[in-house]
Design a protein around this motif. Structure first.
Motif, short mmCIF file in Angstrom:
data_model
loop_
_atom_site.label_atom_id
_atom_site.label_comp_id
_atom_site.label_asym_id
_atom_site.label_seq_id
_atom_site.Cartn_x
_atom_site.Cartn_y
_atom_site.Cartn_z
N LEU A 100 0.82 -1.20 0.00
CA LEU A 100 0.00 0.00 0.00
C LEU A 100 0.86 1.26 0.00
O LEU A 100 0.54 2.24 -0.68
CB LEU A 100 -0.93 -0.01 1.21
N THR A 101 1.96 1.23 0.73
CA THR A 101 2.87 2.38 0.77
C THR A 101 3.50 2.63 -0.59
O THR A 101 3.56 3.78 -1.05
CB THR A 101 3.97 2.15 1.82
N SER A 102 3.94 1.58 -1.26
CA SER A 102 4.56 1.76 -2.57
C SER A 102 3.54 2.24 -3.60
O SER A 102 3.84 3.09 -4.45
CB SER A 102 5.24 0.48 -3.04
N LEU A 103 2.31 1.72 -3.54
CA LEU A 103 1.26 2.21 -4.44
C LEU A 103 0.94 3.67 -4.18
O LEU A 103 0.77 4.46 -5.12
CB LEU A 103 -0.01 1.37 -4.28
N PHE A 104 0.87 4.05 -2.92
CA PHE A 104 0.57 5.42 -2.55
C PHE A 104 1.66 6.38 -3.05
O PHE A 104 1.37 7.40 -3.67
CB PHE A 104 0.43 5.52 -1.03
N LEU A 105 2.91 6.03 -2.80
CA LEU A 105 4.02 6.90 -3.21
C LEU A 105 4.15 6.97 -4.73
O LEU A 105 4.41 8.04 -5.29
CB LEU A 105 5.32 6.42 -2.59
N THR A 106 3.96 5.85 -5.42
CA THR A 106 4.04 5.84 -6.87
C THR A 106 2.93 6.69 -7.48
O THR A 106 3.18 7.50 -8.39
CB THR A 106 3.94 4.41 -7.40
N ASP A 107 1.73 6.54 -6.97
CA ASP A 107 0.60 7.33 -7.45
C ASP A 107 0.84 8.82 -7.22
O ASP A 107 0.60 9.65 -8.09
CB ASP A 107 -0.67 6.87 -6.75
N VAL A 125 3.61 10.13 -9.65
CA VAL A 125 3.12 10.23 -11.03
C VAL A 125 2.21 11.44 -11.19
O VAL A 125 2.31 12.20 -12.16
CB VAL A 125 2.40 8.93 -11.45
N LEU A 126 1.32 11.66 -10.23
CA LEU A 126 0.44 12.82 -10.33
C LEU A 126 1.20 14.13 -10.13
O LEU A 126 0.82 15.15 -10.71
CB LEU A 126 -0.68 12.72 -9.29
N LEU A 127 2.26 14.10 -9.36
CA LEU A 127 3.01 15.32 -9.08
C LEU A 127 3.94 15.71 -10.24
O LEU A 127 4.02 16.89 -10.58
CB LEU A 127 3.83 15.13 -7.81
N LEU A 128 4.59 14.74 -10.85
CA LEU A 128 5.62 15.05 -11.82
C LEU A 128 5.21 14.89 -13.29
O LEU A 128 5.91 15.38 -14.16
CB LEU A 128 6.86 14.18 -11.55
N HIS A 129 4.13 14.18 -13.55
CA HIS A 129 3.72 13.94 -14.94
C HIS A 129 2.34 14.52 -15.17
O HIS A 129 1.63 14.87 -14.25
CB HIS A 129 3.72 12.44 -15.25
N ARG A 130 1.97 14.58 -16.44
CA ARG A 130 0.64 15.04 -16.82
C ARG A 130 -0.09 13.92 -17.54
O ARG A 130 -0.10 13.86 -18.77
CB ARG A 130 0.75 16.25 -17.75
N PHE A 148 -7.75 9.66 -16.64
CA PHE A 148 -6.84 8.79 -15.89
C PHE A 148 -6.35 9.48 -14.62
O PHE A 148 -6.21 8.84 -13.57
CB PHE A 148 -5.68 8.38 -16.77
N SER A 149 -6.10 10.77 -14.70
CA SER A 149 -5.64 11.49 -13.51
C SER A 149 -6.75 11.60 -12.46
O SER A 149 -6.47 11.57 -11.27
CB SER A 149 -5.11 12.88 -13.87
N LEU A 150 -8.01 11.67 -12.90
CA LEU A 150 -9.12 11.66 -11.94
C LEU A 150 -9.21 10.33 -11.21
O LEU A 150 -9.43 10.29 -9.99
CB LEU A 150 -10.43 11.96 -12.64
N VAL A 151 -9.03 9.24 -11.95
CA VAL A 151 -9.05 7.92 -11.32
C VAL A 151 -7.89 7.77 -10.35
O VAL A 151 -8.06 7.26 -9.24
CB VAL A 151 -9.00 6.82 -12.41
#
Length: 59
Positions: free
Chosen positions: A15-22, A25-30, A35-38
């Motif tokens: 859960l921690t790795s999923l949280f940090l990866t998500d 991705v939302l912070l650094l990419h567009r 998909f960003s809403l999901v």
């Protein structure tokens, strides 16, 4: 309090790795808008779950 947060995150590595990866991705990419809403919804759900699981402030 910081130690309780770290212990809670270490106890749930998937859960921690999923949280940090998500978050990264939302912070650094567009990603595309839908998909960003999901991803944002998943991030909020994981944050709420971790908040309930850690229960830092017992009233």
């Amino acid at each position: 309090m910081f130690k309780k947060i770290l212990d809670g995150l270490i106890n749930q590595p998937l859960l921690t790795s999923l949280f940090l990866t998500d978050f990264v991705v939302l912070l650094l990419h567009r990603p595309p808008f839908l998909f960003s809403l999901v991803m944002l919804g998943a991030l909020v759900a994981m944050a709420m779950y971790l908040g309930q699981k850690l229960n830092l402030f017992k009233v």
